[in-house]
Design a protein around this motif. Structure first.
Motif, PDB file in Angstrom:
ATOM      1  N   LEU A  86      -6.368  -1.145  -5.626  1.00 45.49           N
ATOM      2  CA  LEU A  86      -6.311   0.316  -5.648  1.00 45.49           C
ATOM      3  C   LEU A  86      -6.563   0.844  -4.245  1.00 45.49           C
ATOM      4  O   LEU A  86      -7.506   0.431  -3.580  1.00 45.49           O
ATOM      5  CB  LEU A  86      -7.366   0.884  -6.606  1.00 45.49           C
ATOM      6  CG  LEU A  86      -7.200   0.562  -8.088  1.00 45.49           C
ATOM      7  CD1 LEU A  86      -8.342   1.166  -8.896  1.00 45.49           C
ATOM      8  CD2 LEU A  86      -5.850   1.037  -8.612  1.00 45.49           C
ATOM      9  N   ARG A 107       0.444   5.514  -8.270  1.00 46.71           N
ATOM     10  CA  ARG A 107       0.190   5.297  -6.854  1.00 46.71           C
ATOM     11  C   ARG A 107       0.227   6.608  -6.061  1.00 46.71           C
ATOM     12  O   ARG A 107       1.170   7.396  -6.180  1.00 46.71           O
ATOM     13  CB  ARG A 107       1.215   4.311  -6.280  1.00 46.71           C
ATOM     14  CG  ARG A 107       1.153   2.919  -6.903  1.00 46.71           C
ATOM     15  CD  ARG A 107      -0.120   2.203  -6.500  1.00 46.71           C
ATOM     16  NE  ARG A 107      -0.241   0.898  -7.154  1.00 46.71           N
ATOM     17  CZ  ARG A 107      -1.330   0.146  -7.090  1.00 46.71           C
ATOM     18  NH1 ARG A 107      -2.383   0.572  -6.419  1.00 46.71           N
ATOM     19  NH2 ARG A 107      -1.375  -1.020  -7.713  1.00 46.71           N
ATOM     20  N   HIS A 108      -0.834   6.857  -5.272  1.00 41.60           N
ATOM     21  CA  HIS A 108      -0.928   7.979  -4.331  1.00 41.60           C
ATOM     22  C   HIS A 108      -0.882   9.331  -5.036  1.00 41.60           C
ATOM     23  O   HIS A 108      -0.649  10.354  -4.383  1.00 41.60           O
ATOM     24  CB  HIS A 108       0.197   7.917  -3.291  1.00 41.60           C
ATOM     25  CG  HIS A 108       0.253   6.616  -2.556  1.00 41.60           C
ATOM     26  ND1 HIS A 108       1.376   6.192  -1.872  1.00 41.60           N
ATOM     27  CD2 HIS A 108      -0.663   5.622  -2.383  1.00 41.60           C
ATOM     28  CE1 HIS A 108       1.133   5.019  -1.318  1.00 41.60           C
ATOM     29  NE2 HIS A 108      -0.093   4.648  -1.614  1.00 41.60           N
ATOM     30  N   ASP A 116       5.073   3.772  -3.810  1.00 47.65           N
ATOM     31  CA  ASP A 116       4.739   4.930  -4.635  1.00 47.65           C
ATOM     32  C   ASP A 116       5.114   4.756  -6.097  1.00 47.65           C
ATOM     33  O   ASP A 116       4.887   5.669  -6.898  1.00 47.65           O
ATOM     34  CB  ASP A 116       5.452   6.179  -4.101  1.00 47.65           C
ATOM     35  CG  ASP A 116       4.826   6.698  -2.814  1.00 47.65           C
ATOM     36  OD1 ASP A 116       3.601   6.549  -2.661  1.00 47.65           O
ATOM     37  OD2 ASP A 116       5.571   7.242  -1.978  1.00 47.65           O
ATOM     38  N   VAL A 145      -1.022   2.699 -13.506  1.00 43.93           N
ATOM     39  CA  VAL A 145      -1.500   3.076 -12.186  1.00 43.93           C
ATOM     40  C   VAL A 145      -0.477   4.020 -11.567  1.00 43.93           C
ATOM     41  O   VAL A 145       0.698   3.677 -11.442  1.00 43.93           O
ATOM     42  CB  VAL A 145      -1.681   1.843 -11.269  1.00 43.93           C
ATOM     43  CG1 VAL A 145      -2.227   2.284  -9.909  1.00 43.93           C
ATOM     44  CG2 VAL A 145      -2.606   0.816 -11.899  1.00 43.93           C
ATOM     45  N   ASP A 157      -4.827   6.578  -5.312  1.00 43.73           N
ATOM     46  CA  ASP A 157      -4.308   6.005  -6.556  1.00 43.73           C
ATOM     47  C   ASP A 157      -5.101   6.528  -7.756  1.00 43.73           C
ATOM     48  O   ASP A 157      -6.318   6.748  -7.672  1.00 43.73           O
ATOM     49  CB  ASP A 157      -4.386   4.480  -6.535  1.00 43.73           C
ATOM     50  CG  ASP A 157      -3.387   3.841  -5.591  1.00 43.73           C
ATOM     51  OD1 ASP A 157      -2.495   4.555  -5.089  1.00 43.73           O
ATOM     52  OD2 ASP A 157      -3.511   2.623  -5.343  1.00 43.73           O
ATOM     53  N   GLN A 195       0.813  -1.204   0.000  1.00 38.29           N
ATOM     54  CA  GLN A 195       0.000   0.000   0.000  1.00 38.29           C
ATOM     55  C   GLN A 195       0.855   1.265   0.000  1.00 38.29           C
ATOM     56  O   GLN A 195       0.458   2.290  -0.527  1.00 38.29           O
ATOM     57  CB  GLN A 195      -0.943   0.006   1.202  1.00 38.29           C
ATOM     58  CG  GLN A 195      -1.899   1.185   1.225  1.00 38.29           C
ATOM     59  CD  GLN A 195      -2.918   1.069   2.325  1.00 38.29           C
ATOM     60  OE1 GLN A 195      -3.006   0.051   2.988  1.00 38.29           O
ATOM     61  NE2 GLN A 195      -3.700   2.109   2.521  1.00 38.29           N
TER      62      GLN A 195
END
Length: 217
Positions: free
Chosen positions: A174, A27-28, A14, A25, A178, A11
């Motif tokens: 996700l 991330r964050h 990054d 995707v 994200d 999770q």
């Protein structure tokens, strides 16, 4: 068989992940703007509340939806389409917040799609057990423009399939903040969300909020 592309993704990772040519995707990516995003969503839903739309077949969608921007995606007995006005109120959809426009532009650019300016944002609200079956985003006029999808709140499993509904779909976790971008060769791939598992988030409680930004006209 169905598979997860990112079984080893944590999770707090990054690093962007490529799903296939044209799909990524980030991330964050939305986290720096979360306060402004939630304030904008609150403002939008005061003007155009979430509702369960009806499919052309007469079924009630499990996911609650609303829209902002010049156009809003709607469905009822007469079909799927974009409309300038909220059918519940007869008023124009709330305007697109600046934070949405900037986030969509920057995320698309980070994924390799320059100069993206959305004119429609579908806002989905998921609760435990709700899902979105595999589908294509194909009610837009220009398939050269990408889709930008922002995940907020409770985590979900994103299904990203192929060009046919029967193609095997990868399962992509996700998390809050994200952003998924897909376009080019991936623009018409089937995608969806598995039934949302019970979970909590400090901002959204047991809900997942999703922004799907598109160039519709």
């Amino acid at each position: 068989m169905n598979f997860s592309l990112f079984d080893d993704v944590e999770q707090n990772d990054d690093q962007p992940q490529t799903l296939c040519e044209g799909a990524m995707v980030l991330r964050h990516f939305a986290l720096p703007d979360e306060t402004a995003i939630f304030a904008a969503v609150d403002n939008i839903t005061r003007q155009a509340p979430f509702r369960h739309m009806i499919t052309p077949g007469g079924l009630q969608m499990s996911v609650m939806m609303t829209n902002c921007g010049d156009l809003g995606w709607v469905t009822d007995r007469s079909g799927y389409r974009y409309a300038q006005c909220d059918p519940d109120s007869g008023q124009a959809w709330p305007s697109m917040p600046e934070v949405f426009l900037r986030l969509a532009h920057d995320a698309a650019a980070a994924a390799g799609f320059s100069n993206f300016v959305p004119d429609a944002c579908l806002i989905n609200c998921y609760q435990p057990g709700t899902r979105l079956s595999l589908h294509q985003d194909k009610d837009e006029h220009d398939f050269d423009q990408p889709i930008v999808s922002v995940s907020l709140g409770v985590p979900a499993i994103f299904l990203f399939g192929g060009m046919q509904r029967t193609d095997k779909a990868m399962r992509v976790p996700l998390w809050h903040g994200d952003v998924v971008v897909w376009g080019g060769a991936a623009r018409l791939r089937f995608h969806g969300i598995l039934p949302l598992k019970e979970n909590t988030h400090p901002i959204t409680a047991m809900q997942r909020i999703n922004l799907t930004l598109r160039k519709a006209a």
